[in-house]
Design a protein around this motif. Structure first.
Motif, PDB file in Angstrom:
ATOM      1  N   ARG A 104      54.109  36.659  36.252  1.00 39.66           N
ATOM      2  CA  ARG A 104      52.820  37.294  36.475  1.00 39.66           C
ATOM      3  C   ARG A 104      53.032  38.758  36.861  1.00 39.66           C
ATOM      4  O   ARG A 104      52.405  39.655  36.324  1.00 39.66           O
ATOM      5  N   LEU A 108      52.023  42.118  34.765  1.00 38.83           N
ATOM      6  CA  LEU A 108      50.992  42.990  35.336  1.00 38.83           C
ATOM      7  C   LEU A 108      51.496  44.410  35.579  1.00 38.83           C
ATOM      8  O   LEU A 108      50.718  45.343  35.605  1.00 38.83           O
ATOM      9  N   TYR A 175      46.800  42.625  32.177  1.00 44.47           N
ATOM     10  CA  TYR A 175      45.525  42.603  32.886  1.00 44.47           C
ATOM     11  C   TYR A 175      44.613  41.519  32.319  1.00 44.47           C
ATOM     12  O   TYR A 175      43.972  40.759  33.060  1.00 44.47           O
ATOM     13  N   ALA A 178      45.649  38.280  33.589  1.00 48.68           N
ATOM     14  CA  ALA A 178      45.158  37.996  34.937  1.00 48.68           C
ATOM     15  C   ALA A 178      43.725  37.492  34.898  1.00 48.68           C
ATOM     16  O   ALA A 178      43.368  36.524  35.584  1.00 48.68           O
ATOM     17  N   LEU A 179      42.907  38.147  34.062  1.00 46.79           N
ATOM     18  CA  LEU A 179      41.514  37.714  33.945  1.00 46.79           C
ATOM     19  C   LEU A 179      41.437  36.281  33.450  1.00 46.79           C
ATOM     20  O   LEU A 179      40.727  35.438  34.018  1.00 46.79           O
ATOM     21  N   ALA A 182      42.611  33.676  35.964  1.00 50.73           N
ATOM     22  CA  ALA A 182      41.554  33.369  36.927  1.00 50.73           C
ATOM     23  C   ALA A 182      40.531  32.443  36.294  1.00 50.73           C
ATOM     24  O   ALA A 182      40.035  31.502  36.930  1.00 50.73           O
ATOM     25  N   ARG A 185      41.926  28.924  36.048  1.00 54.65           N
ATOM     26  CA  ARG A 185      41.962  28.283  37.357  1.00 54.65           C
ATOM     27  C   ARG A 185      40.561  27.929  37.840  1.00 54.65           C
ATOM     28  O   ARG A 185      40.393  27.090  38.705  1.00 54.65           O
TER      29      ARG A 185
ATOM     30  N   PRO B  34      43.384  37.704  41.172  1.00 58.10           N
ATOM     31  CA  PRO B  34      42.161  36.895  41.212  1.00 58.10           C
ATOM     32  C   PRO B  34      42.453  35.392  41.230  1.00 58.10           C
ATOM     33  O   PRO B  34      41.627  34.617  41.681  1.00 58.10           O
ATOM     34  N   TRP B  35      43.666  35.021  40.758  1.00 54.40           N
ATOM     35  CA  TRP B  35      43.970  33.583  40.715  1.00 54.40           C
ATOM     36  C   TRP B  35      44.084  32.986  42.114  1.00 54.40           C
ATOM     37  O   TRP B  35      44.066  31.789  42.281  1.00 54.40           O
ATOM     38  N   TRP B  42      35.072  36.396  42.289  1.00 55.24           N
ATOM     39  CA  TRP B  42      34.584  37.664  41.734  1.00 55.24           C
ATOM     40  C   TRP B  42      33.412  38.184  42.518  1.00 55.24           C
ATOM     41  O   TRP B  42      33.251  39.373  42.688  1.00 55.24           O
TER      42      TRP B  42
END
Lengths: 296, 471
Positions: A104, A108, A175, A178-179, A182, A185, B34-35, B42
């Motif tokens: 990660r 990043l 990036y 990462a989005l 998230a 998850r 963000p994870w 958010w």
């Protein structure tokens, strides 16, 4: 009084940024539009109102066509590439790869570098020399026995802008990862389990449960990448300077203002850039406002 | 720019940056990880952003206010003694030359402080952009560097520059600069800058070993000979002609135009109403197309292109004589190559007897804070002592005819001799004959030509550029 106590501190805290944005964003946008609608083609004349003449005349210039085509190619390759690669990386992470944290961080890191630094390194990597004179990526291809893949990179008149998008993909796909991570998850385990209980294969879980739930994330990523792409300037200038072969609207704008000394033309190009970003952003804003209203 | 140099203002600006970084630190962590946050992360992130954004806004306003106030308090006194000299001389050689001239200036004017406001970037592209902003805001530097000639036209029209005829009279400069130079930088009887140095644009650099290998007897004297030589080199597998980025093609074009048209027709092109649609120009541009077809892969800038010649990878490169310093100077700034062995030179094909010049010069902006200081600087820049200190380091020759010839050896000795004997014509790319918008239009036409290789379109674009910008 009590009501005032509730909103006043918030307003006070926000007022500097409200003032700054009002002047430096909306004020300047308005000023730019005003200049774009005058015939102020040098720095001395006052400029008379000419309506949309500049906006029409810009399309008579061959360079404008080239820069628009370049922007389209760059945007397609950059946004598509970063989305695909970012999604793939996030997918692999999500499958529980060992040392996830390290990977990660590695993916990043490029985001922490400015486009200028990226551009300077990639300018060397994408050197146009081939055969005996190959350096950078062309030398790498040669070393791998893939010498037939050597090409001029960003100096290729037809597909150069696709090469120009590679450093941008390299920089931003972490990036996007990462989005998406998230997003992955955020998909509740109960939903996946429920689908599995109902006999869905793992592929079907992704196809019908995870991907639909990722749509908002994809849209955010699309908007963020799209507006970066349409405004791109620093990367291009760091890689290639202000040459026609890699021209994009923002670079053309710079040349119009600082080399041609034509404020009206520069302002017209700037207005077109804002307009093209708006096409991306406004539907997104409408969509998110609607969604928030639906949820509340 | 002045405010940044005074102590307190700099402290404020530096610290504002660190406040911003601290303020961004918290949300940045939420933004990049963000994870680690819950599915509604958010939303909470957005809440965490708000105070930070407000804080940044407040701080930047405070920083601006602080800086502005400071200027009023301490700026006045120091500005009267400080002379802001604005240039783009930051590279090896040129920066040393500037330092040498600065030493003379400070010795002659112990009550004045030299403030070096150099903006890096070859050929001054970045410097001119920053300068435009300063002039627009009516805060000109005390004196700024510009190419002598039409490049200054925009500033003159905008009323940014004061004529310096009084200096030419006081220092009798019309007697020490070549007549042709003085004529070519005079606009309606006024002169607006003091040339410090002279560079030559129409130089053909070549690799003697590659020419031997290809069986080319010597540097070609005419354009047809040049094309024949390029063809012979091509057969050896070496690069016949090395080129750099877009502007180096315009640089090549000016030498080809001069070589094909001759000095009279070339000079006539820059007068208002000149005819760019003649068959002679079509022929010159066709020559240009032929020559460009022998070009190697475009390099990033002029240095790597010239280096290909010095390294024996390419046969020819048409570049200004700043390439000499690059070839000849010891490593760490130069390539440490041996002249006449690793590289050699000749006038660009068809241009023997003509010196296509360009010159760095200094100006006297209107409304600058320290006019007397600027005049003192211009006097040093115009002096024999100043020019002889600057030019050997920069690798150029003085504009003055009375320079000490012992200081200029090897290539520079040739250049000095030609400068006093040759016919003089001005360069396009380096701001002598075409004003800035015109040059931008020419560069655009050349850039489009690079993509399409269309001679008729190039000629039409050049004709349009002339019609729109000649004055």
């Amino acid at each position: 009084m009590t009501r005032m106590r509730r909103w006043l501190p918030g307003l006070l805290l926000l007022s500097p940024s409200i003032a700054a944005i009002a002047i430096f964003v909306y004020g300047m946008l308005g000023w730019n539009l005003q200049v774009a609608m005058t015939d102020r083609h040098d720095e001395i004349s006052e400029g008379r109102f000419v309506g949309l003449t500049n906006f029409v005349q810009l399309w008579d210039q061959p360079r404008w066509h080239i820069s628009v085509e370049h922007a389209v190619v760059f945007t397609l390759v950059f946004v598509g590439g970063a989305l695909l690669l970012g999604w793939l990386l996030a997918f692999l992470m999500e499958r529980g790869i060992r040392g996830e944290g390290t990977f990660r961080a590695i993916y990043l890191f490029p985001m922490a570098i400015s486009f200028v630094a990226t551009g300077i390194v990639w300018r060397w990597l994408m050197n146009a020399g081939t055969g005996e004179r190959a350096v950078g990526l062309n030398a790498l291809l040669d070393g791998l026995g893939l010498g037939f893949l050597q090409w001029q990179w960003f100096r290729d008149p037809d597909w150069g802008m696709a090469a120009m998008a590679i450093p941008a993909v390299w920089q931003m796909s972490g990036y996007v990862m990462a989005l998406f991570l998230a997003g992955f998850r955020g998909v509740p385990d109960e939903l996946r389990e429920a689908a599995r209980v109902d006999g869905a294969s793992e592929w079907k879980v992704y196809r019908h449960i995870v991907l639909p739930l990722l749509r908002p994330v994809t849209l955010s990523a699309l908007i963020i990448l799209g507006h970066i792409s349409l405004k791109v300037f620093d990367l291009i200038v760091a890689v290639a300077g202000t040459q026609v072969v890699t021209d994009v609207p923002a670079v053309f704008m710079w040349v119009a203002v600082f080399d041609s000394h034509d404020p009206a033309k520069g302002a017209t190009i700037a207005a077109y850039i804002v307009l093209s970003v708006t096409v991306f952003v406004v539907p997104y804003l409408i969509w998110s406002v609607r969604r928030e209203r639906r949820e509340s | 720019m002045h405010t940044l140099t005074t102590g307190r203002a700099k402290w404020v600006t530096d610290n504002a940056v660190s406040y911003v970084l601290v303020a961004l630190g918290g949300p940045f962590r939420a933004f990049t990880q963000p994870w680690n946050s819950n599915p509604k992360g958010w939303v909470s992130m957005r809440r965490r952003w708000m105070p930070a954004v407000a804080l940044v806004g407040l701080l930047s306003l405070a920083a601006c206010g602080g800086g502005g106030g400071d200027q009023g308090a301490t700026g006045g006194e120091s500005a009267s003694r400080q002379v802001e000299v604005y240039s783009w001389w930051t590279g090896p050689g040129e920066a040393d030359g500037l330092k040498a001239m600065r030493g003379i200036f400070e010795k002659q004017n112990p009550d004045l402080t030299f403030f070096d406001a150099a903006v890096a970037g070859g050929s001054g592209n970045n410097a001119r952009a920053v300068l435009a902003a300063k002039l627009q805001a009516d805060t000109p530097p005390d004196t700024f560097q510009g190419h002598a000639g039409a490049e200054l036209q925009g500033y003159i029209k905008a009323g940014d520059l004061e004529p310096v005829n009084f200096l030419y009279d006081e220092l009798k400069l019309k007697g020490v600069f070549p007549d042709q130079l003085v004529q070519q930088i005079t606009v309606n009887g006024q002169i607006y800058s003091v040339p410090v140095n002279i560079h030559r644009s129409n130089v053909l650099w070549f690799s003697p070993s590659v020419l031997r290998e290809a069986g080319v007897a010597g540097p070609p004297a005419t354009i047809p000979e040049f094309v024949a030589a390029l063809e012979k080199v091509k057969a050896t597998g070496k690069i016949p002609l090395s080129i750099g980025s877009e502007w180096t093609l315009t640089h090549l074009l000016e030498s080809v135009l001069l070589g094909s048209l001759g000095p009279d027709a070339y000079t006539a092109l820059w007068a208002p109403g000149a005819d760019w649609s003649t068959p002679q120009i079509t022929r010159a541009l066709t020559d240009f197309k032929t020559i460009v077809s022998y070009a190697g892969p475009p390099q990033d800038d002029w240095q790597p292109a010239s280096k290909q010649v010095a390294d024996g990878e390419a046969a020819f490169n048409i570049m200004g004589d700043w390439a000499y310093g690059f070839f000849h100077n010891p490593p760490d700034g130069g390539l440490g190559k041996q002249s006449k062995v690793d590289f050699d030179w000749a006038p660009a094909p068809g241009t023997d007897g003509t010196f296509m010049w360009l010159s760095d010069s200094f100006t006297l902006p209107k409304g600058a804070k320290n006019r007397d200081g600027a005049v003192a600087w211009l006097k040093v820049a115009a002096s024999k002592e100043g020019q002889d200190a600057f030019n050997p380091k920069k690798g150029s020759i003085p504009a003055r005819k009375d320079a000490d010839p012992a200081l200029y050896t090897d290539y520079l000795a040739d250049a000095l001799k030609d400068w006093s004997e040759d016919r003089l014509v001005g360069s396009i790319q380096h701001g002598v004959v075409a004003n800035q918008p015109w040059l931008a239009a020419i560069n655009e036409a050349v850039g489009l030509f690079q993509a399409g290789q269309d001679v008729a379109a190039l000629q039409a674009a050049l004709a349009d550029a002339a019609a729109a910008n000649a004055q």
